[in-house]
Design an enzyme around this catalytic site. Sequence first.
Site, PDB file in Angstrom:
ATOM      1  N   ILE A  26       0.839  -1.198   0.000  1.00 41.90           N
ATOM      2  CA  ILE A  26       0.000   0.000   0.000  1.00 41.90           C
ATOM      3  C   ILE A  26       0.874   1.247   0.000  1.00 41.90           C
ATOM      4  CG2 ILE A  26      -1.875   1.231   1.135  1.00 41.90           C
ATOM      5  CD1 ILE A  26      -2.631  -1.554   0.177  1.00 41.90           C
ATOM      6  N   LYS A  27       0.687   2.071  -1.026  1.00 47.88           N
ATOM      7  CA  LYS A  27       1.478   3.292  -1.176  1.00 47.88           C
ATOM      8  C   LYS A  27       0.715   4.451  -0.551  1.00 47.88           C
ATOM      9  CE  LYS A  27       4.485   5.117  -4.844  1.00 47.88           C
ATOM     10  NZ  LYS A  27       4.683   5.112  -6.308  1.00 47.88           N
ATOM     11  N   LEU A  28       1.390   5.186   0.328  1.00 46.00           N
ATOM     12  CA  LEU A  28       0.743   6.202   1.149  1.00 46.00           C
ATOM     13  C   LEU A  28       1.454   7.545   1.040  1.00 46.00           C
ATOM     14  CD1 LEU A  28       0.572   3.874   4.257  1.00 46.00           C
ATOM     15  CD2 LEU A  28      -1.429   4.563   2.912  1.00 46.00           C
TER      16      LEU A  28
END
Length: 218
Positions: A82-84
């Site tokens: 998951i890219k945040l």
Amino acid sequence: MKFFVDTADIGDIRELNATGLLDGVTTNPSLILKSGRNILEVTKEICAEVDGPVSAEVAASDYETIMKEAAVLSKIADNICIKLPLTMDGLKACKALTSDGYKTNVTLCFSANQALLAAKAGATFISPFIGRLDDMAINGMELIGEIRTIYDNYGFSTEILAASIRTVNHVKEAALIGADVATIPPSTLKALVKHPLTDKGLEQFTADWAKTGQNIAG
């Protein structure tokens, strides 16, 4: 150093993955737009193609919506990362997702202090953007070096993922400094193999071999 390819083009991913040199994939909203495909559909296809982590980025900026989007993205495949965003809400989400066992990639890092916060939040990867700093006449490689020193000082497990790579020299310099990963556009990754002396040497060998009249394969 691990090599990730920075694209959502499944054709490029398949071609590079077939070489055995690919360790993962990173995507972002701009790359999804360029692909012209649905994010869930294309990301699922990418995850099935590669064994390594595939970064899929949330679009939200507030914590509650980030977590809702992360829940959807995390169900795509086991190798989703998951890219945040590197914001307080993004870091809060990073801590929560990491605690739940998910891989996380905190993106748009432009300072060592930001990278320190991401490591404290438990990020799997931190993505400092080299090229965008260079565009502002700031040496992006200095940031990679600062992060490497800080992480080594305290034994952080967060991996430095050199991003916004524009040239083959960016890859070399990131490797020399000790970045754990480089995420590279397909064209730049393919260019790593190129050298004029290699081409010249192959041309000579090919010409000489033809003169022997031999055929190894029969």
